[in-house]
Design a protein around this motif. Structure first.
Motif, PDB file in Angstrom:
ATOM      1  N   LEU A  77      -4.276   4.542  -0.554  1.00  0.00           N
ATOM      2  CA  LEU A  77      -3.208   5.111  -1.370  1.00  0.00           C
ATOM      3  C   LEU A  77      -2.886   6.537  -0.923  1.00  0.00           C
ATOM      4  O   LEU A  77      -1.710   6.920  -0.810  1.00  0.00           O
ATOM      5  CB  LEU A  77      -3.605   5.097  -2.844  1.00  0.00           C
ATOM      6  CG  LEU A  77      -2.610   5.736  -3.821  1.00  0.00           C
ATOM      7  CD1 LEU A  77      -1.257   5.031  -3.758  1.00  0.00           C
ATOM      8  CD2 LEU A  77      -3.160   5.718  -5.246  1.00  0.00           C
ATOM      9  N   LYS A  78      -3.905   7.329  -0.652  1.00  0.00           N
ATOM     10  CA  LYS A  78      -3.680   8.696  -0.166  1.00  0.00           C
ATOM     11  C   LYS A  78      -2.951   8.678   1.175  1.00  0.00           C
ATOM     12  O   LYS A  78      -2.059   9.491   1.426  1.00  0.00           O
ATOM     13  CB  LYS A  78      -5.015   9.427  -0.033  1.00  0.00           C
ATOM     14  CG  LYS A  78      -5.695   9.711  -1.368  1.00  0.00           C
ATOM     15  CD  LYS A  78      -7.013  10.436  -1.155  1.00  0.00           C
ATOM     16  CE  LYS A  78      -7.694  10.726  -2.494  1.00  0.00           C
ATOM     17  NZ  LYS A  78      -9.005  11.396  -2.305  1.00  0.00           N
ATOM     18  N   LEU A  80      -0.940   6.338   2.222  1.00  0.00           N
ATOM     19  CA  LEU A  80       0.447   5.937   1.954  1.00  0.00           C
ATOM     20  C   LEU A  80       1.268   7.136   1.500  1.00  0.00           C
ATOM     21  O   LEU A  80       2.395   7.345   1.961  1.00  0.00           O
ATOM     22  CB  LEU A  80       0.471   4.841   0.887  1.00  0.00           C
ATOM     23  CG  LEU A  80       1.863   4.398   0.397  1.00  0.00           C
ATOM     24  CD1 LEU A  80       2.666   3.766   1.527  1.00  0.00           C
ATOM     25  CD2 LEU A  80       1.727   3.417  -0.774  1.00  0.00           C
ATOM     26  N   ARG A  81       0.721   7.933   0.602  1.00  0.00           N
ATOM     27  CA  ARG A  81       1.434   9.131   0.126  1.00  0.00           C
ATOM     28  C   ARG A  81       1.745  10.076   1.292  1.00  0.00           C
ATOM     29  O   ARG A  81       2.841  10.613   1.393  1.00  0.00           O
ATOM     30  CB  ARG A  81       0.585   9.863  -0.910  1.00  0.00           C
ATOM     31  CG  ARG A  81       0.446   9.139  -2.247  1.00  0.00           C
ATOM     32  CD  ARG A  81      -0.573   9.853  -3.094  1.00  0.00           C
ATOM     33  NE  ARG A  81      -0.784   9.199  -4.379  1.00  0.00           N
ATOM     34  CZ  ARG A  81      -1.855   9.396  -5.147  1.00  0.00           C
ATOM     35  NH1 ARG A  81      -2.810  10.221  -4.733  1.00  0.00           N
ATOM     36  NH2 ARG A  81      -1.966   8.780  -6.306  1.00  0.00           N
ATOM     37  N   GLU A  84       4.865   9.242   3.610  1.00  0.00           N
ATOM     38  CA  GLU A  84       6.234   9.196   3.070  1.00  0.00           C
ATOM     39  C   GLU A  84       7.264   9.690   4.079  1.00  0.00           C
ATOM     40  O   GLU A  84       8.252   9.017   4.377  1.00  0.00           O
ATOM     41  CB  GLU A  84       6.322  10.033   1.787  1.00  0.00           C
ATOM     42  CG  GLU A  84       7.737  10.132   1.240  1.00  0.00           C
ATOM     43  CD  GLU A  84       7.879  11.183   0.157  1.00  0.00           C
ATOM     44  OE1 GLU A  84       9.032  11.567  -0.134  1.00  0.00           O
ATOM     45  OE2 GLU A  84       6.852  11.626  -0.403  1.00  0.00           O
ATOM     46  N   LYS A 314       3.955   1.339  -8.269  1.00  0.00           N
ATOM     47  CA  LYS A 314       3.380   2.665  -8.043  1.00  0.00           C
ATOM     48  C   LYS A 314       3.590   3.530  -9.275  1.00  0.00           C
ATOM     49  O   LYS A 314       4.549   3.351 -10.014  1.00  0.00           O
ATOM     50  CB  LYS A 314       4.038   3.323  -6.818  1.00  0.00           C
ATOM     51  CG  LYS A 314       3.757   2.570  -5.528  1.00  0.00           C
ATOM     52  CD  LYS A 314       2.322   2.751  -5.087  1.00  0.00           C
ATOM     53  CE  LYS A 314       1.980   1.868  -3.905  1.00  0.00           C
ATOM     54  NZ  LYS A 314       1.651   0.503  -4.260  1.00  0.00           N
ATOM     55  N   ARG A 318       5.087  10.483  -5.224  1.00  0.00           N
ATOM     56  CA  ARG A 318       4.909  10.421  -3.778  1.00  0.00           C
ATOM     57  C   ARG A 318       4.671   8.988  -3.300  1.00  0.00           C
ATOM     58  O   ARG A 318       5.286   8.538  -2.324  1.00  0.00           O
ATOM     59  CB  ARG A 318       3.753  11.317  -3.350  1.00  0.00           C
ATOM     60  CG  ARG A 318       4.046  12.802  -3.466  1.00  0.00           C
ATOM     61  CD  ARG A 318       2.860  13.609  -2.980  1.00  0.00           C
ATOM     62  NE  ARG A 318       2.606  13.412  -1.565  1.00  0.00           N
ATOM     63  CZ  ARG A 318       1.475  13.749  -0.958  1.00  0.00           C
ATOM     64  NH1 ARG A 318       0.481  14.285  -1.666  1.00  0.00           N
ATOM     65  NH2 ARG A 318       1.313  13.560   0.338  1.00  0.00           N
ATOM     66  N   SER A 319       3.784   8.270  -3.958  1.00  0.00           N
ATOM     67  CA  SER A 319       3.503   6.897  -3.517  1.00  0.00           C
ATOM     68  C   SER A 319       4.703   5.989  -3.783  1.00  0.00           C
ATOM     69  O   SER A 319       4.976   5.068  -3.008  1.00  0.00           O
ATOM     70  CB  SER A 319       2.259   6.350  -4.215  1.00  0.00           C
ATOM     71  OG  SER A 319       2.426   6.321  -5.623  1.00  0.00           O
ATOM     72  N   TRP A 323       6.559   3.992  -0.818  1.00  0.00           N
ATOM     73  CA  TRP A 323       6.671   2.531  -0.914  1.00  0.00           C
ATOM     74  C   TRP A 323       8.122   2.094  -0.755  1.00  0.00           C
ATOM     75  O   TRP A 323       8.425   1.122  -0.053  1.00  0.00           O
ATOM     76  CB  TRP A 323       6.104   2.079  -2.251  1.00  0.00           C
ATOM     77  CG  TRP A 323       6.001   0.592  -2.434  1.00  0.00           C
ATOM     78  CD1 TRP A 323       4.978  -0.227  -2.066  1.00  0.00           C
ATOM     79  CD2 TRP A 323       6.986  -0.253  -3.045  1.00  0.00           C
ATOM     80  NE1 TRP A 323       5.246  -1.531  -2.415  1.00  0.00           N
ATOM     81  CE2 TRP A 323       6.475  -1.573  -3.012  1.00  0.00           C
ATOM     82  CE3 TRP A 323       8.226  -0.028  -3.614  1.00  0.00           C
ATOM     83  CZ2 TRP A 323       7.175  -2.652  -3.536  1.00  0.00           C
ATOM     84  CZ3 TRP A 323       8.935  -1.113  -4.128  1.00  0.00           C
ATOM     85  CH2 TRP A 323       8.401  -2.407  -4.094  1.00  0.00           C
TER      86      TRP A 323
END
Length: 361
Positions: A77-78, A80-81, A84, A314, A318-319, A323
């Motif tokens: 998840l981190k 993915l953020r 961006e 989400k 940010r996520s 996404w």
């Protein structure tokens, strides 16, 4: 199967912009790349999550089984953020490619502008607006923007879209405003937009206020067309069926939101009202052109069904943005694959170019 999957990945990778790895470094997406062997492994893992619909935990398991990554769902998840900006820049690069590959010599570029809402599941989930511009006849996206749905400057407006000289921009009633139309005209472009009767404010050649319903009542037969010059300031059964559906939608909306409909609302629903700054075309040609606007509704439907864009799993800004950019990237890659697929052999990817000193057998 493993070889087939690897070949498929190579084919997909060939569709990415040539500088996709450089973009990863420039954006900071691959800083301290723990758990991933390379930027390619990170990209492939992110697409497992975004395109295949796996949860973060499922993606972490699948990536480990495929020897792509050894990370937890929290670490993913981190990552993915942090990706961006990388995903956004890849989308922009693909849009630029479309502009080059699909450039035409036509004097007017036909564009459809619209927006769609994507929200997190649940009653309290946040919402995001995707403003989208689709170019005809190529059906290629030439602009998009992701924003919140509340706050100043987040509504649907032509003013949020880059407009080029000689563009013809189509929009639904949500884009009906004198300010938006004036913005398009100031760029040397034209508009074709559906009229919103509730906010209609226009004047005749002599400066008198135009009474919309009085003009519309001169159009007496289903399928009949009327046209009037105005100025802005600051088959029959199917037509009747469409009128009935419009009436029902208004009545359902009034019942659901518990408000009283204005007496003229149902009467307005019996007409298709469009406004254009074009003067050379006949009213019939203008209406036929406006029918093309439906293509952007089909594009949104494809993205929300095939790319599963409509469900946002989400819970932070940010996520969510990362996404959404990833989903748009999948849609743009699909678009490019369709275009390139018309020109390549079923083999699916290019062979290395032979050097001049290599002989052919």
């Amino acid at each position: 199967m493993e070889n087939a999957a690897q070949e498929n990945w190579k084919t997909l990778l060939s569709l990415f912009p040539p500088q996709w790895q450089e973009r990863a470094g420039e954006s900071g997406a691959v800083e301290r790349l723990r758990g991933f062997s390379s930027a390619e492994a990170l990209l492939r893992t992110l697409l497992l999550h975004i395109a295949s619909g796996y949860s973060l935990r499922e993606t972490a398991v699948q990536a480990k089984l495929a020897d792509l990554a050894n990370v937890s769902d929290v670490a993913l998840l981190k990552r993915l953020r942090n990706s961006e900006e990388w995903l956004r820049s890849l989308c922009v690069d693909l849009l630029r490619e479309n502009g080059i590959a699909l450039a035409t010599h036509a004097t007017r570029r036909l564009r459809i502008v619209d927006g769609t809402i994507v929200k997190e599941p649940g009653k309290t989930g946040s919402q995001w607006r995707i403003l989208y511009s689709l170019q005809l006849p190529s059906l290629s996206c030439d602009f998009f923007e992701i924003s919140a749905t509340t706050g100043k400057g987040t509504g649907e407006s032509f003013r949020r879209v880059p407009i080029g000289t000689q563009d013809l921009v189509l929009g639904d009633a949500g884009y009906w405003s004198a300010a938006g139309i004036e913005f398009v005209r100031s760029r040397g472009a034209h508009v074709l937009v559906r009229v919103n009767p509730q906010t209609f404010l226009a004047y005749g050649p002599r400066g008198h206020r135009v009474r919309l319903l009085s003009r519309l009542r001169t159009v007496r037969q289903p399928g009949e067309i009327g046209e009037w010059k105005i100025f802005l300031r600051g088959e029959n059964a199917s037509i009747e069926h469409a009128i009935q559906l419009a009436h029902r939608r208004l009545q359902r909306k009034a019942s659901k939101k518990q408000f009283t409909m204005r007496p003229d609302a149902l009467e307005y629903a019996e007409y298709v009202l469009v406004f254009t700054t074009l003067q050379a075309e006949s009213a019939g040609e203008v209406l036929e052109c406006y029918r093309l606007r439906w293509q952007i509704e089909l594009a949104f439907k494809r993205m929300k069904t095939l790319a599963q864009l409509g469900h946002l799993p989400k819970h932070d800004d940010r996520s969510a943005r990362a996404w959404l950019y990833g989903k748009l990237l999948v849609a743009l890659l699909t678009q490019k694959l369709i275009r390139v697929g018309r020109d390549i052999s079923p083999w699916g990817y290019l062979l290395p170019i032979a050097s001049s000193d290599q002989s052919l057998a």
